[in-house]
Design a protein around this motif. Structure first.
Motif, PDB file in Angstrom:
ATOM      1  N   ALA A  98      -0.586  -3.345   8.016  1.00  0.00           N
ATOM      2  CA  ALA A  98       0.749  -3.841   8.365  1.00  0.00           C
ATOM      3  C   ALA A  98       0.690  -5.300   8.814  1.00  0.00           C
ATOM      4  CB  ALA A  98       1.366  -2.971   9.456  1.00  0.00           C
ATOM      5  N   ILE A  99      -0.295  -5.626   9.619  1.00  0.00           N
ATOM      6  CA  ILE A  99      -0.439  -7.010  10.106  1.00  0.00           C
ATOM      7  C   ILE A  99      -0.752  -7.940   8.938  1.00  0.00           C
ATOM      8  CG2 ILE A  99      -1.895  -8.541  11.500  1.00  0.00           C
ATOM      9  CD1 ILE A  99      -2.152  -6.096  13.479  1.00  0.00           C
ATOM     10  N   ALA A 100      -1.687  -7.528   8.078  1.00  0.00           N
ATOM     11  CA  ALA A 100      -2.042  -8.359   6.919  1.00  0.00           C
ATOM     12  C   ALA A 100      -0.817  -8.593   6.042  1.00  0.00           C
ATOM     13  CB  ALA A 100      -3.166  -7.708   6.120  1.00  0.00           C
ATOM     14  N   ASP A 101      -0.068  -7.553   5.769  1.00  0.00           N
ATOM     15  CA  ASP A 101       1.131  -7.675   4.935  1.00  0.00           C
ATOM     16  C   ASP A 101       2.151  -8.607   5.585  1.00  0.00           C
ATOM     17  OD1 ASP A 101       2.671  -6.695   2.553  1.00  0.00           O
ATOM     18  OD2 ASP A 101       4.019  -5.983   4.146  1.00  0.00           O
ATOM     19  N   PHE A 102       2.378  -8.422   6.871  1.00  0.00           N
ATOM     20  CA  PHE A 102       3.330  -9.261   7.600  1.00  0.00           C
ATOM     21  C   PHE A 102       2.916 -10.740   7.543  1.00  0.00           C
ATOM     22  CE2 PHE A 102       4.835 -11.307  11.517  1.00  0.00           C
ATOM     23  CZ  PHE A 102       6.202 -11.084  11.397  1.00  0.00           C
ATOM     24  N   GLN A 103       1.618 -10.992   7.554  1.00  0.00           N
ATOM     25  CA  GLN A 103       1.124 -12.370   7.530  1.00  0.00           C
ATOM     26  C   GLN A 103       0.960 -12.912   6.109  1.00  0.00           C
ATOM     27  OE1 GLN A 103      -2.374 -12.651  10.053  1.00  0.00           O
ATOM     28  NE2 GLN A 103      -1.212 -12.100  11.870  1.00  0.00           N
ATOM     29  N   GLY A 104       1.343 -12.127   5.115  1.00  0.00           N
ATOM     30  CA  GLY A 104       1.333 -12.607   3.734  1.00  0.00           C
ATOM     31  C   GLY A 104       0.023 -12.434   2.988  1.00  0.00           C
ATOM     32  N   TYR A 105      -0.859 -11.559   3.496  1.00  0.00           N
ATOM     33  CA  TYR A 105      -2.125 -11.295   2.814  1.00  0.00           C
ATOM     34  C   TYR A 105      -2.019  -9.983   2.044  1.00  0.00           C
ATOM     35  CZ  TYR A 105      -3.857 -14.759   6.137  1.00  0.00           C
ATOM     36  OH  TYR A 105      -4.048 -15.891   6.874  1.00  0.00           O
ATOM     37  N   ARG A 106      -2.585  -9.966   0.853  1.00  0.00           N
ATOM     38  CA  ARG A 106      -2.591  -8.742   0.045  1.00  0.00           C
ATOM     39  C   ARG A 106      -3.955  -8.083   0.165  1.00  0.00           C
ATOM     40  NH1 ARG A 106      -2.314  -9.330  -6.128  1.00  0.00           N
ATOM     41  NH2 ARG A 106      -4.469  -8.643  -6.111  1.00  0.00           N
ATOM     42  N   VAL A 107      -3.977  -6.881   0.724  1.00  0.00           N
ATOM     43  CA  VAL A 107      -5.208  -6.105   0.814  1.00  0.00           C
ATOM     44  C   VAL A 107      -5.289  -5.233  -0.427  1.00  0.00           C
ATOM     45  CG1 VAL A 107      -6.493  -4.374   2.122  1.00  0.00           C
ATOM     46  CG2 VAL A 107      -5.170  -6.123   3.341  1.00  0.00           C
ATOM     47  N   ASP A 108      -6.374  -5.375  -1.178  1.00  0.00           N
ATOM     48  CA  ASP A 108      -6.573  -4.553  -2.377  1.00  0.00           C
ATOM     49  C   ASP A 108      -7.344  -3.277  -2.075  1.00  0.00           C
ATOM     50  OD1 ASP A 108      -5.144  -6.237  -4.022  1.00  0.00           O
ATOM     51  OD2 ASP A 108      -6.905  -7.248  -4.827  1.00  0.00           O
ATOM     52  N   SER A 109      -8.244  -3.324  -1.107  1.00  0.00           N
ATOM     53  CA  SER A 109      -8.957  -2.101  -0.725  1.00  0.00           C
ATOM     54  C   SER A 109      -9.406  -2.207   0.722  1.00  0.00           C
ATOM     55  CB  SER A 109     -10.160  -1.838  -1.637  1.00  0.00           C
ATOM     56  OG  SER A 109     -11.182  -2.789  -1.426  1.00  0.00           O
ATOM     57  N   TYR A 110      -9.512  -1.060   1.352  1.00  0.00           N
ATOM     58  CA  TYR A 110      -9.958  -0.959   2.735  1.00  0.00           C
ATOM     59  C   TYR A 110     -10.824   0.284   2.810  1.00  0.00           C
ATOM     60  CZ  TYR A 110      -9.613  -0.844   7.883  1.00  0.00           C
ATOM     61  OH  TYR A 110      -9.883  -0.850   9.237  1.00  0.00           O
ATOM     62  N   GLU A 111     -12.061   0.142   3.225  1.00  0.00           N
ATOM     63  CA  GLU A 111     -12.976   1.272   3.363  1.00  0.00           C
ATOM     64  C   GLU A 111     -13.603   1.233   4.747  1.00  0.00           C
ATOM     65  OE1 GLU A 111     -15.886   0.999   0.266  1.00  0.00           O
ATOM     66  OE2 GLU A 111     -14.397   1.236  -1.330  1.00  0.00           O
ATOM     67  N   ASP A 112     -13.852   2.398   5.289  1.00  0.00           N
ATOM     68  CA  ASP A 112     -14.507   2.485   6.593  1.00  0.00           C
ATOM     69  C   ASP A 112     -15.338   3.758   6.625  1.00  0.00           C
ATOM     70  OD1 ASP A 112     -15.263   2.053   9.224  1.00  0.00           O
ATOM     71  OD2 ASP A 112     -13.293   2.497  10.082  1.00  0.00           O
ATOM     72  N   ASP A 113     -16.444   3.706   7.322  1.00  0.00           N
ATOM     73  CA  ASP A 113     -17.283   4.878   7.581  1.00  0.00           C
ATOM     74  C   ASP A 113     -17.477   4.968   9.089  1.00  0.00           C
ATOM     75  OD1 ASP A 113     -17.881   5.618   4.784  1.00  0.00           O
ATOM     76  OD2 ASP A 113     -18.892   3.674   4.747  1.00  0.00           O
ATOM     77  N   PRO A 114     -16.441   5.403   9.806  1.00  0.00           N
ATOM     78  CA  PRO A 114     -16.504   5.394  11.265  1.00  0.00           C
ATOM     79  C   PRO A 114     -17.498   6.426  11.795  1.00  0.00           C
ATOM     80  CG  PRO A 114     -14.563   6.582  10.547  1.00  0.00           C
ATOM     81  CD  PRO A 114     -15.198   5.998   9.303  1.00  0.00           C
TER      82      PRO A 114
END
Length: 149
Positions: free
Chosen positions: A71-87
């Motif tokens: 949401a923050i990235a989108d609001f700031q005009g950045y396009r996230v293509d993928s997000y991965e995490d291994d918490p």
């Protein structure tokens, strides 16, 4: 304000590999109708084929952080293509000699697309904002750290 519900259903059954005890398997039904098979962790006689509460907690923290980050990235005009995490969550003894999830480590890997790609400082600020705003993280006492590149 929003309200979140689930239904937990357990019925006594013999433990699959230890006849001297009971099965920890149960079903969680979320308010959207989704069903999750849950058990205790393997260390506590749980079924390795089921999710355990600690896995669900670490997944909830990671998912919440990701949703705020997106949401923050989108609001700031950045396009996230993928997000991965291994918490990873650590279940450890606490000062009262009980057990608790004392710390959770997130290790997100994010790919940005488009012409507007944030620099490392902007990414760190987005993570800080997600960390500060994550409802789940704000609801637990475990230390949550974010390791990102």
């Amino acid at each position: 304000m929003s309200v979140h519900q689930s239904a937990i259903r357990w019925q006594r059954a013999p433990h699959e590999s230890d006849p001297g005890t009971y099965s920890r398997n149960h079903r969680v039904t979320l308010n959207g109708g989704q069903q999750v098979d849950v058990s205790a962790s393997v260390e506590f006689k749980g079924d390795p084929g089921c999710a355990d509460p600690e896995q669900m907690l670490v997944s909830a923290v990671s998912s919440c952080h990701m949703l705020f980050f997106l949401a923050i990235a989108d609001f700031q005009g950045y396009r996230v293509d993928s997000y991965e995490d291994d918490p990873v969550a650590y279940l450890e003894r606490n000062a009262a000699k009980g057990m608790e999830v004392t710390r959770i480590e997130l290790s997100p890997r994010i790919t940005f697309g488009g012409d507007n790609v944030p620099d490392p400082k902007a990414i760190s600020r987005m993570h800080a904002g997600a960390h500060r705003n994550c409802f789940i993280r704000n609801s637990i006492t475990a230390e949550v750290t974010i390791h990102h590149l």
